[in-house]
Enzyme design. Structure first.
Site, short mmCIF file in Angstrom:
data_model
loop_
_atom_site.label_atom_id
_atom_site.label_comp_id
_atom_site.label_asym_id
_atom_site.label_seq_id
_atom_site.Cartn_x
_atom_site.Cartn_y
_atom_site.Cartn_z
N GLY A 14 4.38 2.63 3.23
CA GLY A 14 3.63 1.39 3.12
C GLY A 14 3.36 1.06 1.67
N GLY A 16 0.47 -0.88 -0.43
CA GLY A 16 -0.86 -1.42 -0.19
C GLY A 16 -1.36 -2.27 -1.32
N PHE A 18 -2.98 -1.71 -4.23
CA PHE A 18 -2.44 -1.49 -5.58
C PHE A 18 -1.68 -0.18 -5.69
CE2 PHE A 18 -6.48 0.61 -6.24
CZ PHE A 18 -6.26 1.56 -7.21
N VAL A 20 1.20 2.70 -3.48
CA VAL A 20 2.28 2.78 -2.51
C VAL A 20 2.08 4.11 -1.78
CG1 VAL A 20 3.87 3.74 -4.23
CG2 VAL A 20 4.79 2.61 -2.22
N LYS A 40 -0.16 9.09 -1.16
CA LYS A 40 -0.61 7.80 -1.67
C LYS A 40 -0.60 7.87 -3.19
CE LYS A 40 -4.20 4.32 -0.75
NZ LYS A 40 -5.29 3.96 0.17
N ASP A 135 -13.45 -0.91 5.85
CA ASP A 135 -12.12 -1.54 5.86
C ASP A 135 -11.40 -1.18 7.16
OD1 ASP A 135 -10.11 -3.16 4.80
OD2 ASP A 135 -9.26 -1.57 3.55
P1 ADP Z 1 -4.04 0.63 1.13
O1 ADP Z 1 -5.35 1.05 0.57
O2 ADP Z 1 -3.13 0.11 0.07
O3 ADP Z 1 -4.18 -0.29 2.31
P2 ADP Z 1 -3.41 2.77 2.98
O4 ADP Z 1 -4.00 4.11 2.70
O5 ADP Z 1 -4.06 1.98 4.05
O6 ADP Z 1 -3.28 1.96 1.62
O7 ADP Z 1 -1.87 2.96 3.35
C1 ADP Z 1 -1.02 1.83 3.52
C2 ADP Z 1 -0.13 2.01 4.74
O8 ADP Z 1 0.70 3.18 4.60
C3 ADP Z 1 -0.89 2.22 6.05
O9 ADP Z 1 -1.26 0.99 6.65
C4 ADP Z 1 0.15 2.99 6.88
O10 ADP Z 1 1.08 2.10 7.47
C5 ADP Z 1 0.86 3.84 5.84
N1 ADP Z 1 0.23 5.18 5.76
C6 ADP Z 1 -0.83 5.51 4.98
N2 ADP Z 1 -1.17 6.81 5.12
C7 ADP Z 1 -0.31 7.33 6.02
C8 ADP Z 1 -0.15 8.64 6.62
N3 ADP Z 1 -0.98 9.66 6.29
N4 ADP Z 1 0.83 8.82 7.52
C9 ADP Z 1 1.64 7.78 7.86
N5 ADP Z 1 1.55 6.54 7.35
C10 ADP Z 1 0.59 6.29 6.44
MG MG Z 2 -5.01 0.18 4.11
MG MG Z 3 -7.30 0.61 0.84
#
Ligand code: ADP
Ligand code: MG
Ligand code: MG
Length: 279
Positions: A14, A16, A18, A20, A40, A135
């Site tokens: 994903g 997000g 700021f 990835v 992340k 969130d």
């Molecule tokens: P942001 O703060 O940029 O929204 P997130 O932590 O929500 O970032 O992660 C963005 C996306 O990445 C999530 O909506 C999900 O689809 C994918 N993702 C994040 N963490 C995981 C994980 N531990 N396992 C699988 N997919 C993940």
């Molecule tokens: Mg998120």
């Molecule tokens: Mg976030």
């Protein structure tokens, strides 16, 4: 391909706000340990603008919340360019994509309840630990498997990037995503109870899982007015049981002091039906 230290990137999960999120393996992990992680990556330059806030939210809060329904953080390290947070990998992806894989982009009531129960139990743990997520949305709910073989996936709450601990001053700034945002946040300017605001988002998530769209659509020009007056309608063509309608109506209440509390959700008849054993 990112520099991930000893990890090897195997995909992108994903992108997000700021950072990835990439998928990676730990080549040194023992055969019987899960080698896959999600990492992340937060750019160091961006982080430095507000280092303490980012670290507190993204790392400290989440790593203190050790619970089966909350994504666990395994390791945090710096690369030349990023702060890297290695977490447990959720194979099933996020709830947004899970819901979309279903007919008419909605879940059957029993499926929605299974997800809802886990969300409530996980969030209750956060709130009792003093942390509000701020969130909560479909994209921030992950699943341990895709469930396409008919098995029921386990829920993992992720993304504490806007989280707040009650020991700090009460929340005043509005954060989150508009369609999930509680009326008291839309109004703005005043202090609000971040836990009650989380429960509004839980109502929005429940509605979206059952109906296949949001209760307060951003497409409507008066979306803000609909939110602050909690004006939403259930379509005629979707069967929703009376107890479930009742729960929705008590969660999507504009006045946060009249909104259902966590304690009330946990004794509601719809929540209690088929509750997983030991929960
Ligand atoms: P942001 O703060 O940029 O929204 P997130 O932590 O929500 O970032 O992660 C963005 C996306 O990445 C999530 O909506 C999900 O689809 C994918 N993702 C994040 N963490 C995981 C994980 N531990 N396992 C699988 N997919 C993940
Ligand atoms: Mg998120
Ligand atoms: Mg976030």
């Amino acid at each position: 391909q990112y520099d991930l230290g000893r990890y090897q990137q195997t995909g992108v999960l994903g992108a997000g706000t700021f950072g990835v999120v990439v998928r990676a393996v730990d080549p040194d992990s023992l055969a019987d340990c899960p080698a896959e992680v999600a990492i992340k990556l937060l750019p160091r330059g961006e982080l430095l603008k507000n280092f303490k806030t980012y670290v507190t939210r993204e790392i400290l809060h989440q790593s203190c919340l050790e619970h089966p329904f909350i994504v666990s953080i395994k390791e945090v390290f710096l690369t030349r360019t990023h702060l890297a947070i290695a977490m447990e990998y959720a194979q099933g992806g996020d709830l947004f994509r899970y819901v979309l894989r279903h007919k008419a982009a909605r879940l059957a009531e029993s499926q929605a309840r299974w997800i809802f129960q886990q969300l409530v139990i996980g969030l209750d743990f956060c709130h009792r630990s003093g942390v509000a997520n701020r969130d909560l949305k479909l994209e921030n709910m992950l699943l341990d498997r895709d469930g396409q073989d008919g098995t029921r996936p386990l829920l993992k709450i992720c993304d504490f990037g806007y989280s707040k601990h009650e020991m700090n001053s009460s929340a005043k700034t509005g954060v989150g995503t508009p369609i999930y945002m509680a009326p008291e946040i839309i109004y703005g300017g005043n202090r609000y109870d971040a836990k009650a605001a989380d429960l509004w988002s839980v109502g929005v998530i429940l509605f979206a899982m059952l109906i296949g769209r949001y209760p307060f659509s951003q497409r409507e020009s008066n979306v803000a007015r609909n939110i602050v007056s909690a004006t939403y309608s259930l379509p005629d063509d979707v069967q929703v049981s009376a107890p479930c309608r009742d729960l929705l109506a008590r969660l999507l209440v504009a006045n946060p002091s009249e909104r259902m509390s966590m304690e009330e959700i946990k004794v509601h008849s719809w929540f209690l039906e088929d509750l997983p054993e030991g929960a």
